[in-house]
Design an enzyme around this catalytic site. Structure first.
Site, PDB file in Angstrom:
ATOM      1  N   ASP A   1       0.828  -1.207   0.000  1.00 55.24           N
ATOM      2  CA  ASP A   1       0.000   0.000   0.000  1.00 55.24           C
ATOM      3  C   ASP A   1       0.868   1.265   0.000  1.00 55.24           C
ATOM      4  OD1 ASP A   1      -2.028  -1.829   0.307  1.00 55.24           O
ATOM      5  OD2 ASP A   1      -2.780  -0.992   2.196  1.00 55.24           O
ATOM      6  N   ASP A   2       0.265   2.358  -0.423  1.00 54.45           N
ATOM      7  CA  ASP A   2       0.789   3.736  -0.260  1.00 54.45           C
ATOM      8  C   ASP A   2       1.827   4.149  -1.294  1.00 54.45           C
ATOM      9  OD1 ASP A   2      -0.759   3.349   1.998  1.00 54.45           O
ATOM     10  OD2 ASP A   2       0.632   4.325   3.372  1.00 54.45           O
TER      11      ASP A   2
ATOM     12  N   HIS B   1      -5.977   2.879  -4.001  1.00 52.02           N
ATOM     13  CA  HIS B   1      -5.871   3.110  -2.544  1.00 52.02           C
ATOM     14  C   HIS B   1      -6.275   4.554  -2.218  1.00 52.02           C
ATOM     15  CE1 HIS B   1      -4.584   1.947   1.441  1.00 52.02           C
ATOM     16  NE2 HIS B   1      -3.511   2.722   1.476  1.00 52.02           N
TER      17      HIS B   1
ATOM     18  N   HIS C   1      -5.273   9.428   0.425  1.00 58.71           N
ATOM     19  CA  HIS C   1      -5.151   8.601   1.637  1.00 58.71           C
ATOM     20  C   HIS C   1      -5.899   9.183   2.847  1.00 58.71           C
ATOM     21  CE1 HIS C   1      -3.287   5.808   4.527  1.00 58.71           C
ATOM     22  NE2 HIS C   1      -2.952   5.093   3.480  1.00 58.71           N
TER      23      HIS C   1
ATOM     24  N   HIS D   1       3.894  -2.341   2.826  1.00 56.27           N
ATOM     25  CA  HIS D   1       3.856  -0.959   2.326  1.00 56.27           C
ATOM     26  C   HIS D   1       5.089  -0.652   1.486  1.00 56.27           C
ATOM     27  CE1 HIS D   1       1.071  -0.938   5.707  1.00 56.27           C
ATOM     28  NE2 HIS D   1       0.481   0.095   5.127  1.00 56.27           N
TER      29      HIS D   1
HETATM   30 ZN   LIG Z   1      -2.414   3.106   3.183  1.00 63.95          ZN
END
Ligand SMILES: [Zn+2]
Length: 233
Positions: free
Chosen positions: A48-49, A98, A102, A191
């Site tokens: 993620d991210d 995603h 955020h 991540h």
């Molecule tokens: Zn995230």
């Protein structure tokens, strides 16, 4: 006495709501992928991210060990580092949504949630030429308005069944968590960025993967994309 009962009732409702909103296995707001079949010899690494300055190093590690993965990108990060996003896709990894910035979705109304999702669909489509089919909510938080937006964009929600807490642990601790939790059908949360903050912050994650991937291979486990694990498309 009545005061205590009221407090207890309020706490009960709070706990149930917290479970519905944020527990990885909750299906209260709508369905989500949490894990595949236990008798599968494959598992899914998810990041993620990203994309971020850490993503190229992680892609190097995945390539070295012939591991496939799924990257849940933030639209703002794709706009900042389009070449990195394209590299991840061109190396066979799956790209998911995603959100754009955020946010914690419980701070947003349905229109703002839909905008976060649609802007990211557009950013990914314009950058890599493919539209995401998978969505992971920031912080794992699902909220009112999310599922109608997912349906509108043909997105499937994805949670996870193993978390290595890689945003706050050393490489050694991440590696030992991965060794303990990796198993057939598992969706692993990792991540390759830190929300939308620029910087190379995932060196520990890359080192842990470099250490653990040969061990998983020796156990007969193969890392594939989520679409492969769930036989989508
Ligand atoms: Zn995230």
């Amino acid at each position: 006495m009545i005061g205590e009962l009221v407090v207890a009732a309020a706490a009960g409702i709070g706990a149930a709501m917290a479970y519905a909103v944020a527990a990885p296995s909750s299906q209260v707001f709508g369905p989500a992928l949490v894990r595949g079949r236990r008798d599968d010899c494959r598992l899914a690494l998810t990041f993620d991210d990203g994309p971020s300055e850490s993503t190229p190093g992680l892609l190097d590690v995945l390539a070295r060990h012939k591991a496939g993965a799924t990257f849940f990108f933030c639209g703002a990060n794709v706009a900042r580092l389009p070449d990195v996003a394209r590299r991840a896709a061109s190396e066979g990894h799956e790209i998911g949504n995603h959100t754009y910035t955020h946010p914690r979705l419980f701070n947003l109304g349905p229109a703002a949630i839909e905008l976060e999702i649609s802007r990211t669909q557009q950013a990914v489509r314009e950058t890599i030429g493919r539209t995401p089919r998978l969505f992971r909510p920031p912080y794992g938080i699902r909220w009112f308005g999310l599922y109608p937006a997912l349906r509108k964009h043909g997105l499937t929600a994805v949670m996870w069944s193993a978390c290595a807490y890689d945003w706050k642990r050393s490489a050694e601790a991440i590696e030992s968590a991965l060794r303990a939790k990796a198993a057939g059908g598992v969706i692993v949360l990792l991540h390759d960025g830190d929300k939308t903050t620029p910087g190379d912050r995932r060196l520990a994650t890359a080192r842990a993967l470099d250490g653990v991937l040969p061990a998983l291979h020796d156990r007969g486990l193969r890392c594939v994309t989520l679409s492969e694990l769930f036989g989508m498309r």
